[in-house]
Design an enzyme around this catalytic site. Structure first.
Site, PDB file in Angstrom:
ATOM      1  N   ASP A 145       0.854  -1.188   0.000  1.00 57.52           N
ATOM      2  CA  ASP A 145       0.000   0.000   0.000  1.00 57.52           C
ATOM      3  C   ASP A 145       0.890   1.238   0.000  1.00 57.52           C
ATOM      4  OD1 ASP A 145      -2.784   0.872   0.177  1.00 57.52           O
ATOM      5  OD2 ASP A 145      -2.280   1.655   2.155  1.00 57.52           O
ATOM      6  N   TYR A 147       2.498   4.877   0.941  1.00 59.95           N
ATOM      7  CA  TYR A 147       2.564   5.677   2.162  1.00 59.95           C
ATOM      8  C   TYR A 147       1.432   6.698   2.136  1.00 59.95           C
ATOM      9  CZ  TYR A 147       7.348   3.835   2.622  1.00 59.95           C
ATOM     10  OH  TYR A 147       8.440   3.011   2.757  1.00 59.95           O
ATOM     11  N   PHE A 158       8.125   1.533  -1.296  1.00 60.48           N
ATOM     12  CA  PHE A 158       9.194   1.758  -0.309  1.00 60.48           C
ATOM     13  C   PHE A 158       9.899   3.103  -0.481  1.00 60.48           C
ATOM     14  CE2 PHE A 158       8.934  -2.940  -0.262  1.00 60.48           C
ATOM     15  CZ  PHE A 158       8.734  -3.148   1.084  1.00 60.48           C
ATOM     16  N   HIS A 268       9.090  -9.300   5.994  1.00 60.17           N
ATOM     17  CA  HIS A 268       9.042  -7.892   5.606  1.00 60.17           C
ATOM     18  C   HIS A 268      10.099  -7.096   6.387  1.00 60.17           C
ATOM     19  CE1 HIS A 268       7.297  -3.854   5.003  1.00 60.17           C
ATOM     20  NE2 HIS A 268       6.653  -4.389   3.980  1.00 60.17           N
TER      21      HIS A 268
END
Length: 304
Positions: A145, A147, A158, A268
């Site tokens: 998803d 930010y 990222f 993760h």
């Protein structure tokens, strides 16, 4: 109070519409100065019109119809090409744009933008298609998803725009890079455009989000679209390295052909899980080893 006349109007039968034959007969009476109706003539069986039955289509006609239909769909898809979508990616994925789920999805996002702040802005939703040709993808890193804070999301998972400081997960990626890649130095920013331009696809499963509301655009259709992206890469390229970090990314990449591509899996890089396998995974150096074995140029992870 409604008048009687108005009430009756609701129940007055609508006058029967005259057929074309009735109108013709009335006109004929007026021309002849007669008051008797014109006699109707019944057609004999020989004079009655026989319905025409079309012969079956030939294979050539069927093929031509299919080609015309495909061309029409391409024209329809062109109407829905999103802003900022890279040309090479559009050529391979444009059939998705005319599908009902995508049209519905885009209408939803447009409505969300009218009512709320949505990240990233429209011209950056598809930044990942602008960085390299679709056939030059070497590495795929899957996120979940975007930010949802101001100035962060810009279409690469990222990654954050300068001068926004790197989020915790990206900081952990930099820590692993510092131990895995000789000479890597923290770049003091979080913009991963330098990787994307080398063929590293930084793809989130969901491409938009309402401000300060994580996962607010989940299950609206983006997952189906990004599944189509992963599927195209899986079927049309060879030797791509897929980095699947966390259960969500691993589930999304479960259909990847392991005989055709290289798949690297671990937890993760989030602070909640990085110490359970991400640190020490050496995925960045392993990726370069795989690429070099295939005769491909390795990724310069320091080029940020």
């Amino acid at each position: 109070m409604i008048g009687q006349k108005t009430i009756n109007a609701f129940f007055t039968p609508v006058a029967k519409k005259r057929s074309s034959s009735d109108a013709w007969e009335k006109g004929a009476e007026a021309c002849n100065g007669e008051t008797t109706p014109v006699k109707k003539t019944k057609l004999s069986e020989d004079e009655q019109i026989t319905p025409v039955v079309s012969p079956p289509l030939s294979p050539e006609q069927v093929e031509r119809i299919q080609k015309n239909k495909a061309a029409a769909l391409q024209k329809l898809a062109a109407r829905y090409v999103p802003e900022g979508f890279g040309e090479s990616w559009r050529q391979e994925l444009n059939t998705e744009f005319s599908k009902p789920y995508f049209i519905k999805l885009y209408a939803f996002v447009a409505e969300e933008r009218k009512r709320y702040t949505v990240y990233p802005p429209p011209h950056q939703v598809f930044t990942w298609t602008q960085m390299s040709d679709i056939r030059d993808v070497k590495v795929v890193i899957l996120g979940q998803d975007p930010y949802h804070g101001p100035g962060q999301a810009h279409g690469l998972c990222f990654s954050v725009q300068k001068p926004v400081p790197p989020p915790p997960s990206l900081e952990n990626m930099y820590k692993e890079l510092g131990k895995d890649i000789e000479g890597f130095v923290h770049p003091r920013h979080g913009d991963l455009t330098g990787w994307a331009k080398q063929g590293v696809l930084l793809l989130n499963a969901v491409l938009t989000v309402r401000a300060h509301n994580a996962n607010s655009h989940k299950d609206r259709g983006w997952e189906q679209f990004t599944d189509a992206v992963v599927s195209w890469l899986n079927k049309n390229l060879d030797g791509v390295v897929f980095m699947l970090w966390g259960a969500y990314a691993q589930k999304k990449g479960c259909s990847i052909d392991r005989k055709r591509h290289h798949v690297l899996q671990t937890v993760h890089p989030s602070p909640l899980s990085a110490h359970r396998g991400f640190f020490g995974c050496r995925h960045f150096s392993k990726t370069n080893s795989f690429l070099q074995d295939l005769g491909k140029e390795p990724i310069d992870w320091k080029a940020l």
